[in-house]
Design a protein around this motif. Structure first.
Motif, PDB file in Angstrom:
ATOM      1  N   ARG A   1     -72.087  64.587  65.744  1.00  0.00           N
ATOM      2  CA  ARG A   1     -71.199  64.629  66.901  1.00  0.00           C
ATOM      3  C   ARG A   1     -71.615  63.599  67.958  1.00  0.00           C
ATOM      4  O   ARG A   1     -70.768  62.930  68.556  1.00  0.00           O
TER       5      ARG A   1
ATOM      6  N   THR B   1     -60.846  67.314  78.935  1.00  0.00           N
ATOM      7  CA  THR B   1     -62.117  66.654  79.250  1.00  0.00           C
ATOM      8  C   THR B   1     -61.958  65.722  80.447  1.00  0.00           C
ATOM      9  O   THR B   1     -62.944  65.335  81.058  1.00  0.00           O
TER      10      THR B   1
ATOM     11  N   ARG C   1     -66.366  73.280  77.107  1.00  0.00           N
ATOM     12  CA  ARG C   1     -67.633  73.141  76.392  1.00  0.00           C
ATOM     13  C   ARG C   1     -68.071  71.680  76.333  1.00  0.00           C
ATOM     14  O   ARG C   1     -69.254  71.371  76.483  1.00  0.00           O
ATOM     15  N   TYR C   2     -67.105  70.800  76.108  1.00  0.00           N
ATOM     16  CA  TYR C   2     -67.430  69.374  76.057  1.00  0.00           C
ATOM     17  C   TYR C   2     -68.014  68.909  77.388  1.00  0.00           C
ATOM     18  O   TYR C   2     -69.009  68.180  77.418  1.00  0.00           O
ATOM     19  N   ARG C   3     -67.397  69.325  78.489  1.00  0.00           N
ATOM     20  CA  ARG C   3     -67.887  68.901  79.806  1.00  0.00           C
ATOM     21  C   ARG C   3     -69.281  69.458  80.081  1.00  0.00           C
ATOM     22  O   ARG C   3     -70.124  68.798  80.690  1.00  0.00           O
TER      23      ARG C   3
ATOM     24  N   GLU D   1     -69.470  60.345  69.321  1.00  0.00           N
ATOM     25  CA  GLU D   1     -69.154  60.108  70.730  1.00  0.00           C
ATOM     26  C   GLU D   1     -69.536  58.700  71.154  1.00  0.00           C
ATOM     27  O   GLU D   1     -68.857  58.082  71.986  1.00  0.00           O
TER      28      GLU D   1
ATOM     29  N   ARG E   1     -57.292  68.854  73.979  1.00  0.00           N
ATOM     30  CA  ARG E   1     -58.737  68.906  74.234  1.00  0.00           C
ATOM     31  C   ARG E   1     -59.185  67.685  75.028  1.00  0.00           C
ATOM     32  O   ARG E   1     -59.965  67.797  75.974  1.00  0.00           O
ATOM     33  N   TRP E   2     -58.679  66.505  74.636  1.00  0.00           N
ATOM     34  CA  TRP E   2     -59.019  65.287  75.382  1.00  0.00           C
ATOM     35  C   TRP E   2     -58.534  65.396  76.825  1.00  0.00           C
ATOM     36  O   TRP E   2     -59.248  65.006  77.764  1.00  0.00           O
TER      37      TRP E   2
ATOM     38  N   ASP F   1     -74.804  68.438  65.502  1.00  0.00           N
ATOM     39  CA  ASP F   1     -74.901  67.745  66.784  1.00  0.00           C
ATOM     40  C   ASP F   1     -75.244  66.273  66.594  1.00  0.00           C
ATOM     41  O   ASP F   1     -74.808  65.420  67.377  1.00  0.00           O
TER      42      ASP F   1
ATOM     43  N   ASN G   1     -71.552  70.227  77.715  1.00  0.00           N
ATOM     44  CA  ASN G   1     -72.476  69.482  76.860  1.00  0.00           C
ATOM     45  C   ASN G   1     -72.710  68.072  77.385  1.00  0.00           C
ATOM     46  O   ASN G   1     -73.822  67.538  77.287  1.00  0.00           O
ATOM     47  N   ARG G   2     -71.671  67.464  77.921  1.00  0.00           N
ATOM     48  CA  ARG G   2     -71.818  66.118  78.471  1.00  0.00           C
ATOM     49  C   ARG G   2     -72.741  66.117  79.677  1.00  0.00           C
ATOM     50  O   ARG G   2     -73.584  65.227  79.826  1.00  0.00           O
TER      51      ARG G   2
ATOM     52  N   GLY H   1     -62.489  71.868  75.867  1.00  0.00           N
ATOM     53  CA  GLY H   1     -62.729  70.877  76.909  1.00  0.00           C
ATOM     54  C   GLY H   1     -63.829  71.299  77.865  1.00  0.00           C
ATOM     55  O   GLY H   1     -64.644  70.479  78.301  1.00  0.00           O
TER      56      GLY H   1
END
Length: 282
Positions: free
Chosen positions: A105, A22, A77-79, A109, A18-19, A102, A81-82, A75
């Motif tokens: 979370r 990202t 989804r993370y991008r 982060e 996952r990392w 959230d 959300n970021r 990954g």
């Protein structure tokens, strides 16, 4: 020493993948998953003559391939959300609109950005008063997150977390809330390795984190015509000083009047010295 759970291996594999996704384009997860799948399948097909054993190739290849694809989705989804986080105006109202998941979370982060190893042990279950465990430089910090809109965090919560910190032999404890603390809670924490972060301070931490994240992703855009990089995101912003007596101020919430429900900085000496100094929350 407790025995390592078997599922930890795949959990660690998933987190590592996952990392990775990202950092690189998550679309690569498809190609990587194909490699994980077909390598053992082809090996069993051409190296093992017994057809019944060839099914193991599909099992050995299918499991890491599945985790790779799942990590690619995570990954992506993370991008997403970021990218949305970088466009947000971070204030107390934004904090109050977060779900508790959230909220935790986002706090996690912030600490990851500062190089902490973060173990998210909360999730709304029986977590023993701990939502996050932070490890860095051989020190352990336990964090409790309180996403409260209308409640104050009282001395009981602080005292209980102090007990958990002592029992776990942690070096430090942090309580982070989207609300405010009672005067008793603030007095109890004085002189102890406990940090109480209220909504206004957390909003400042989030803005610092947002700025640092923008600079790491777009250094040329942020540095051109912008202010210098602020202090570390995990450095707890200091509470302002009272304009009347110079004492430390605490975050309070108006109970009545035209400003009912709004936060403001009030003098910590109000109950003892009757100092009525106030400041607006920026």
């Amino acid at each position: 020493m407790s025995r390592r759970r078997r599922t930890d291996l795949w959990d660690d594999f998933f987190e590592a993948m996952r990392w990775l996704f990202t950092v690189i384009n998550p679309a690569w997860s498809i190609l990587i998953a194909a490699g994980f799948f077909f390598a053992p399948v082809l090996w069993f097909k051409y190296k093992v003559s017994i057809p019944q054993f060839q099914v193991f190739g599909y099992v050995l290849g299918g499991v890491p391939a599945f985790f790779s694809l799942a990590a690619g989705v995570a990954g992506w989804r993370y991008r997403q959300n970021r990218a949305a986080f970088l466009q947000q105006h971070l204030d107390i109202g934004w904090l109050n609109n977060l779900s508790w998941q959230d909220f935790e979370r986002q706090v996690a982060e912030v600490y990851r950005q500062e190089g902490y190893l973060v173990d998210e042990v909360g999730g709304g279950g029986a977590d023993g008063g701990v939502d996050l465990r932070l490890r860095r430089d051989g020190l352990t910090t336990i964090v409790q997150c309180k996403r409260w809109k209308t409640y104050k965090v009282g001395v009981k919560t602080v005292r209980e977390l102090f007990g958990v910190m002592t029992a776990e032999k942690a070096n430090r404890a942090v309580i982070i809330t989207s609300g405010v603390y009672t005067d008793e809670a603030l007095r109890f924490a004085q002189g102890k390795p406990i940090e109480l972060v209220d909504a206004a301070q957390l909003a400042q931490m989030m803005r610092r984190f947002q700025h640092a994240l923008k600079q790491s992703l777009e250094p040329s855009i942020v540095s051109a015509g912008s202010a210098p990089v602020p202090a570390a995101a995990t450095e707890i912003p200091a509470r302002p000083k009272c304009p009347r007596c110079g004492s430390e101020m605490v975050l309070r919430r108006a109970k009545k009047g035209t400003h009912a429900g709004r936060e403001f900085w009030g003098c910590s000496m109000y109950s003892t010295a009757k100092c009525g100094g106030i400041r607006e929350v920026n």
